[in-house]
Design a protein around this motif. Structure first.
Motif, PDB file in Angstrom:
ATOM      1  N   ASP A 129       0.856  -1.194   0.000  1.00 16.73           N
ATOM      2  CA  ASP A 129       0.000   0.000   0.000  1.00 16.73           C
ATOM      3  C   ASP A 129       0.889   1.241   0.000  1.00 16.73           C
ATOM      4  O   ASP A 129       1.345   1.679   1.059  1.00 16.73           O
ATOM      5  CB  ASP A 129      -0.919  -0.002   1.224  1.00 16.73           C
ATOM      6  CG  ASP A 129      -1.930   1.150   1.173  1.00 16.73           C
ATOM      7  OD1 ASP A 129      -1.939   1.883   0.151  1.00 16.73           O
ATOM      8  OD2 ASP A 129      -2.689   1.315   2.150  1.00 16.73           O
ATOM      9  N   PRO A 130       1.192   1.824  -1.192  1.00  9.12           N
ATOM     10  CA  PRO A 130       2.083   2.995  -1.236  1.00  9.12           C
ATOM     11  C   PRO A 130       1.543   4.189  -0.462  1.00  9.12           C
ATOM     12  O   PRO A 130       2.317   4.951   0.120  1.00  9.12           O
ATOM     13  CB  PRO A 130       2.180   3.299  -2.732  1.00  9.12           C
ATOM     14  CG  PRO A 130       1.781   2.039  -3.422  1.00  9.12           C
ATOM     15  CD  PRO A 130       0.773   1.388  -2.526  1.00  9.12           C
ATOM     16  N   HIS A 131       0.213   4.339  -0.402  1.00  8.59           N
ATOM     17  CA  HIS A 131      -0.348   5.479   0.312  1.00  8.59           C
ATOM     18  C   HIS A 131      -0.095   5.378   1.810  1.00  8.59           C
ATOM     19  O   HIS A 131       0.065   6.408   2.489  1.00  8.59           O
ATOM     20  CB  HIS A 131      -1.843   5.578   0.041  1.00  8.59           C
ATOM     21  CG  HIS A 131      -2.175   5.874  -1.400  1.00  8.59           C
ATOM     22  ND1 HIS A 131      -1.866   7.065  -1.998  1.00  8.59           N
ATOM     23  CD2 HIS A 131      -2.776   5.104  -2.356  1.00  8.59           C
ATOM     24  CE1 HIS A 131      -2.272   7.040  -3.266  1.00  8.59           C
ATOM     25  NE2 HIS A 131      -2.820   5.866  -3.505  1.00  8.59           N
ATOM     26  N   ALA A 132      -0.038   4.169   2.337  1.00  8.53           N
ATOM     27  CA  ALA A 132       0.277   4.011   3.753  1.00  8.53           C
ATOM     28  C   ALA A 132       1.703   4.466   4.040  1.00  8.53           C
ATOM     29  O   ALA A 132       1.981   5.016   5.110  1.00  8.53           O
ATOM     30  CB  ALA A 132       0.080   2.555   4.170  1.00  8.53           C
ATOM     31  N   VAL A 133       2.598   4.262   3.085  1.00  4.59           N
ATOM     32  CA  VAL A 133       3.984   4.696   3.255  1.00  4.59           C
ATOM     33  C   VAL A 133       4.058   6.217   3.297  1.00  4.59           C
ATOM     34  O   VAL A 133       4.726   6.802   4.160  1.00  4.59           O
ATOM     35  CB  VAL A 133       4.863   4.121   2.124  1.00  4.59           C
ATOM     36  CG1 VAL A 133       6.293   4.659   2.230  1.00  4.59           C
ATOM     37  CG2 VAL A 133       4.856   2.607   2.163  1.00  4.59           C
ATOM     38  N   THR A 134       3.372   6.880   2.364  1.00  9.93           N
ATOM     39  CA  THR A 134       3.408   8.347   2.346  1.00  9.93           C
ATOM     40  C   THR A 134       2.749   8.937   3.587  1.00  9.93           C
ATOM     41  O   THR A 134       3.211   9.940   4.131  1.00  9.93           O
ATOM     42  CB  THR A 134       2.700   8.870   1.083  1.00  9.93           C
ATOM     43  OG1 THR A 134       1.343   8.401   1.070  1.00  9.93           O
ATOM     44  CG2 THR A 134       3.415   8.389  -0.173  1.00  9.93           C
ATOM     45  N   ASP A 135       1.674   8.287   4.068  1.00  6.85           N
ATOM     46  CA  ASP A 135       1.023   8.789   5.288  1.00  6.85           C
ATOM     47  C   ASP A 135       1.960   8.678   6.484  1.00  6.85           C
ATOM     48  O   ASP A 135       2.020   9.579   7.329  1.00  6.85           O
ATOM     49  CB  ASP A 135      -0.266   8.003   5.562  1.00  6.85           C
ATOM     50  CG  ASP A 135      -1.353   8.326   4.552  1.00  6.85           C
ATOM     51  OD1 ASP A 135      -1.232   9.372   3.886  1.00  6.85           O
ATOM     52  OD2 ASP A 135      -2.309   7.538   4.417  1.00  6.85           O
ATOM     53  N   ALA A 136       2.724   7.596   6.539  1.00  5.86           N
ATOM     54  CA  ALA A 136       3.662   7.428   7.648  1.00  5.86           C
ATOM     55  C   ALA A 136       4.785   8.452   7.585  1.00  5.86           C
ATOM     56  O   ALA A 136       5.255   8.939   8.620  1.00  5.86           O
ATOM     57  CB  ALA A 136       4.230   6.008   7.628  1.00  5.86           C
ATOM     58  N   LEU A 137       5.226   8.792   6.398  1.00 11.20           N
ATOM     59  CA  LEU A 137       6.271   9.809   6.258  1.00 11.20           C
ATOM     60  C   LEU A 137       5.792  11.166   6.744  1.00 11.20           C
ATOM     61  O   LEU A 137       6.549  11.927   7.370  1.00 11.20           O
ATOM     62  CB  LEU A 137       6.719   9.907   4.795  1.00 11.20           C
ATOM     63  CG  LEU A 137       7.515   8.734   4.227  1.00 11.20           C
ATOM     64  CD1 LEU A 137       7.749   8.943   2.730  1.00 11.20           C
ATOM     65  CD2 LEU A 137       8.849   8.601   4.940  1.00 11.20           C
TER      66      LEU A 137
END
Length: 492
Positions: A435-443
């Motif tokens: 889930d790439p969006h989960a990565v950006t949200d964590a950043l």
């Protein structure tokens, strides 16, 4: 008439002195007793333009009016006269008026009062109201022809009259501007007349017969029109051809620079003193491709001038002037073609709709999830989003400009695919990369620095004490942006 002549020509003065009547009068003339100077005045005058006015005659009639006002009261001992400055320019920004203001504070200034030949020549709008305290502070009177004497700031009639004169001075400028613009609009629409200014790149000025104004025609003035320049017109046609073929503006500019085609400011440096002439830029090519005058029609009113205060705390500094582009609906376009076109109207409209941005093969809209998040480890710049081979990617060219030829030595480009960056970030954050969006949200939830080195290796650190690989070099912090799952830009 008989008179003596010397080697330089007839001696008219000697002949005049030999006449009996003249000689008698000269013998009976007695020396005059010099009169006291009275009030010592300094004269201030102004003229707006150098091309359409004569300084000698303009200064003469203004000074004559001033001398009539002070007749019998004193003499003019100094003069300050501004040339080439509009009445709208405040006194501190007029060279001679600024010198006069500086002289007011000098105890040894050598004059007691200031006289002008006409109020409108010296003041505009509220300029007198702003300057009156200075004259009062230094004890210098101001004499005006409209008052036939000095200004009395304690007299309500004087203040009301000068306020009215300031409004009339402003109204005169506004009325002249309105009439001139209305006439220019009609001349462009109905006649396609060239109203002056720099010819566009690809054209040059040519005579178009006698001037339409009969008085100007009698003086020998000619009207002008645009004609294709044999040296630069082919480059304009080539630019439109390349754009219609789908080429990017950056590619066109880079090709022109590599072939060393002279840019507009280098072809005509006399009309472009504010340009460097170093080479083609994206904005130069873009402005040429967006100029409708290449279709053969005359276009006017593409720009307007905004005026604003130079300093909100000091009205005496006046207003700044900034040129801005008008909306296309405000442009004035001739009904018929006024000069030979370099491109057809159909091709011009098509060129405005051309787009060289890469598009995915399936036609979907590409999304860059890490826009503004990754910085270059070497130069500190934010990596540019770059669509290549049907995938989102990011790169840093270390400040290399796209239109410039790639000949200067510089480090290799930093480059990384978005999918590779997502995998590295997910591994460091210890979350699934599915889930790439989960990565950006964590950043975005943490204060995380992400830098990329040559070869596509990311260096990630939440703070200086927590780094995955090695110490991150000191890089100027920049605002980070990312794309949320909904596709909207989010700035923490």
């Amino acid at each position: 008439m008989q008179y003596a002549a010397d080697r330089d020509g007839p001696d008219l003065l000697g002949w005049w002195l030999q006449q009996p009547s003249r000689r008698g009068r000269l013998r009976m003339r007695r020396p005059r007793t010099p009169k006291p100077l009275g009030i010592r005045f300094t004269f201030y005058g102004r003229m707006s333009t150098r091309e359409f006015q004569d300084r000698l005659s303009s200064a003469r009639w203004q000074r004559d009016f001033a001398e009539d006002v002070i007749d019998g009261q004193g003499v003019i001992v100094a003069e300050f006269f501004d040339v080439g400055h509009s009445r709208q320019v405040p006194w501190p920004r007029r060279p001679q008026a600024a010198r006069l203001l500086a002289a007011l504070a000098d105890p040894a200034r050598g004059f007691d009062a200031v006289v002008v030949g006409e109020f409108e020549r010296a003041f505009y709008g509220n300029q007198f109201r702003d300057l009156a305290p200075l004259f009062t502070l230094y004890g210098v009177q101001l004499w005006l022809p409209e008052l036939n004497g000095p200004v009395d700031v304690s007299n309500e009639f004087h203040l009301s009259l000068l306020a009215l004169l300031g409004v009339h001075s402003k109204r005169e400028i506004q009325r002249s501007r309105f009439r001139a613009k209305a006439a220019m609009r009609a001349q462009v629409i109905e006649q396609g007349r060239h109203l002056g200014g720099r010819p566009p790149y690809g054209y040059r000025l040519a005579e178009a017969g006698a001037h339409p104004n009969r008085a100007h025609a009698k003086w020998g003035r000619m009207a002008h029109r645009l004609e294709p320049d044999p040296h630069t017109a082919p480059h304009v046609r080539w630019m439109f051809t390349q754009r219609l073929a789908g080429r990017s503006i950056a590619g066109i500019a880079r090709d022109l620079n590599e072939r060393q085609v002279p840019c507009p400011s280098s072809v005509d440096p006399g009309r472009n003193p504010h340009r460097s002439g170093a080479g083609w830029t994206l904005r130069t090519v873009e402005s040429i491709l967006a100029n409708p005058r290449y279709t053969g029609r005359q276009v006017w009113n593409r720009q307007h001038t905004d005026r604003g205060p130079l300093d909100a705390a000091d009205d005496l500094l006046g207003q700044s002037e900034v040129c801005r582009w008008n909306l296309m609906q405000q442009w004035v376009i001739s009904r018929e073609t006024a000069h030979p076109p370099l491109i057809s109207e159909h091709d011009f409209v098509t060129a405005q709709q051309a787009n060289a941005l890469p598009v995915p093969a399936d036609g979907s809209s590409g999304r860059y999830l890490l826009t503004g998040v990754i910085r270059c480890q070497q130069c500190g710049r934010i990596l540019d989003a770059h669509w290549v081979n049907k995938h989102a990617a990011y790169r840093c060219r270390h400040g290399h400009r796209t239109p410039a030829a790639d000949g200067a030595p510089r480090p290799r480009n930093v480059y990384i695919h978005e999918a590779k960056a997502i995998n590295q970030l997910a591994e460091w954050l210890d979350i699934p990369a599915i889930d790439p969006h989960a990565v950006t949200d964590a950043l975005l939830e943490h204060d995380i620095d992400v830098t990329c080195a040559i070869g596509g290796t990311l260096t990630i650190a939440e703070n200086p004490a927590r780094a995955q690989t090695h110490t991150i070099p000191a890089v100027p912090r920049q605002r980070r942006t990312a794309v949320t799952p909904t596709g909207a830009l989010h700035r923490p």
